[in-house]
Motif scaffolding. Sequence first.
Motif, PDB file in Angstrom:
ATOM      1  N   SER A   1      -7.374  14.480   2.859  1.00  0.00           N
ATOM      2  CA  SER A   1      -7.644  13.169   2.274  1.00  0.00           C
ATOM      3  C   SER A   1      -6.386  12.323   2.322  1.00  0.00           C
ATOM      4  N   CYS A   2      -6.593  11.055   2.517  1.00  0.00           N
ATOM      5  CA  CYS A   2      -5.500  10.077   2.482  1.00  0.00           C
ATOM      6  C   CYS A   2      -5.922   9.023   1.462  1.00  0.00           C
ATOM      7  N   ALA A   3      -5.342   9.083   0.291  1.00  0.00           N
ATOM      8  CA  ALA A   3      -5.684   8.156  -0.788  1.00  0.00           C
ATOM      9  C   ALA A   3      -4.663   7.038  -0.834  1.00  0.00           C
ATOM     10  N   ALA A   4      -5.162   5.815  -0.986  1.00  0.00           N
ATOM     11  CA  ALA A   4      -4.289   4.656  -0.939  1.00  0.00           C
ATOM     12  C   ALA A   4      -4.385   3.830  -2.206  1.00  0.00           C
ATOM     13  N   SER A   5      -3.275   3.245  -2.557  1.00  0.00           N
ATOM     14  CA  SER A   5      -3.260   2.247  -3.621  1.00  0.00           C
ATOM     15  C   SER A   5      -3.324   0.880  -2.982  1.00  0.00           C
ATOM     16  N   GLY A   6      -3.888  -0.101  -3.680  1.00  0.00           N
ATOM     17  CA  GLY A   6      -3.908  -1.449  -3.132  1.00  0.00           C
ATOM     18  C   GLY A   6      -5.223  -1.795  -2.463  1.00  0.00           C
ATOM     19  N   ARG A   7      -5.788  -2.952  -2.809  1.00  0.00           N
ATOM     20  CA  ARG A   7      -7.086  -3.352  -2.277  1.00  0.00           C
ATOM     21  C   ARG A   7      -7.032  -3.670  -0.796  1.00  0.00           C
ATOM     22  N   ALA A   8      -5.853  -4.051  -0.300  1.00  0.00           N
ATOM     23  CA  ALA A   8      -5.730  -4.432   1.108  1.00  0.00           C
ATOM     24  C   ALA A   8      -6.011  -3.259   2.041  1.00  0.00           C
ATOM     25  N   PHE A   9      -5.956  -2.049   1.513  1.00  0.00           N
ATOM     26  CA  PHE A   9      -6.195  -0.859   2.335  1.00  0.00           C
ATOM     27  C   PHE A   9      -7.502  -0.957   3.083  1.00  0.00           C
ATOM     28  N   ASN A  10      -8.509  -1.573   2.463  1.00  0.00           N
ATOM     29  CA  ASN A  10      -9.836  -1.625   3.068  1.00  0.00           C
ATOM     30  C   ASN A  10      -9.896  -2.507   4.312  1.00  0.00           C
ATOM     31  N   SER A  11      -8.874  -3.285   4.549  1.00  0.00           N
ATOM     32  CA  SER A  11      -8.841  -4.133   5.741  1.00  0.00           C
ATOM     33  C   SER A  11      -7.942  -3.560   6.832  1.00  0.00           C
ATOM     34  N   TYR A  12      -7.391  -2.382   6.593  1.00  0.00           N
ATOM     35  CA  TYR A  12      -6.464  -1.768   7.546  1.00  0.00           C
ATOM     36  C   TYR A  12      -7.132  -0.654   8.339  1.00  0.00           C
ATOM     37  N   ALA A  13      -6.716  -0.492   9.578  1.00  0.00           N
ATOM     38  CA  ALA A  13      -7.057   0.721  10.313  1.00  0.00           C
ATOM     39  C   ALA A  13      -6.184   1.855   9.789  1.00  0.00           C
TER      40      ALA A  13
ATOM     41  N   VAL B   1       0.831  -1.185   0.000  1.00  0.00           N
ATOM     42  CA  VAL B   1       0.000   0.000   0.000  1.00  0.00           C
ATOM     43  C   VAL B   1       0.872   1.245   0.000  1.00  0.00           C
ATOM     44  N   GLN B   2       0.497   2.218  -0.803  1.00  0.00           N
ATOM     45  CA  GLN B   2       1.131   3.533  -0.779  1.00  0.00           C
ATOM     46  C   GLN B   2       0.065   4.576  -0.432  1.00  0.00           C
ATOM     47  N   LEU B   3       0.460   5.573   0.336  1.00  0.00           N
ATOM     48  CA  LEU B   3      -0.476   6.581   0.832  1.00  0.00           C
ATOM     49  C   LEU B   3      -0.075   7.964   0.335  1.00  0.00           C
ATOM     50  N   VAL B   4      -1.070   8.743  -0.063  1.00  0.00           N
ATOM     51  CA  VAL B   4      -0.829  10.118  -0.495  1.00  0.00           C
ATOM     52  C   VAL B   4      -1.836  11.019   0.204  1.00  0.00           C
TER      53      VAL B   4
ATOM     54  N   VAL C   1      -1.216   3.444   8.045  1.00  0.00           N
ATOM     55  CA  VAL C   1      -2.077   2.270   8.148  1.00  0.00           C
ATOM     56  C   VAL C   1      -1.553   1.295   9.186  1.00  0.00           C
ATOM     57  N   GLU C   2      -2.494   0.638   9.840  1.00  0.00           N
ATOM     58  CA  GLU C   2      -2.208  -0.386  10.841  1.00  0.00           C
ATOM     59  C   GLU C   2      -2.863  -1.660  10.341  1.00  0.00           C
ATOM     60  N   LYS C   3      -2.047  -2.676  10.067  1.00  0.00           N
ATOM     61  CA  LYS C   3      -2.495  -3.806   9.271  1.00  0.00           C
ATOM     62  C   LYS C   3      -3.411  -4.789   9.988  1.00  0.00           C
TER      63      LYS C   3
END
Length: 124
Positions: A21-33, A2-5, A98-100
């Motif tokens: 805003s914190c925009a993320a790449s990667g689908r796994a982002f949705n499972s992270y705090a 995941v990368q964050l901008v 992000v906290e995984k």
Amino acid sequence: QVQLVESGGGLVQAGGSLRLSCAASGRAFNSYAVGWFRQGPGKQREFVAAISWTGANTNYADSVKGRFTISRDNPKNTVYLQMNSLKPEDTAVYYCAVEKTGHITELQSKYDIWGQGTQVTVSS
């Protein structure tokens, strides 16, 4: 990975509002705090707010309670920080991270990936 901008920072007068805003790449982002932190001039980085992976749980630093609101839009891979009634002491570089495990925490050491930050300046 995941990368964050972060985006949305800027210069605002005291009493004004900004939305980060914190925009993320990667689908796994949705499972992270996701947490927001800030580092003011000459200060250590500090916790601001966090949101669980579902969005059901949130936590705030006492200094921003009632003024800031964290939220997330998982289909858009984005977390927001709505900041109202801004004060000069809110001036800082704001970072998201992000906290995984998906659970919110104030501990910076629990956060695995960090963005580059966005500057927020509040004038008096």
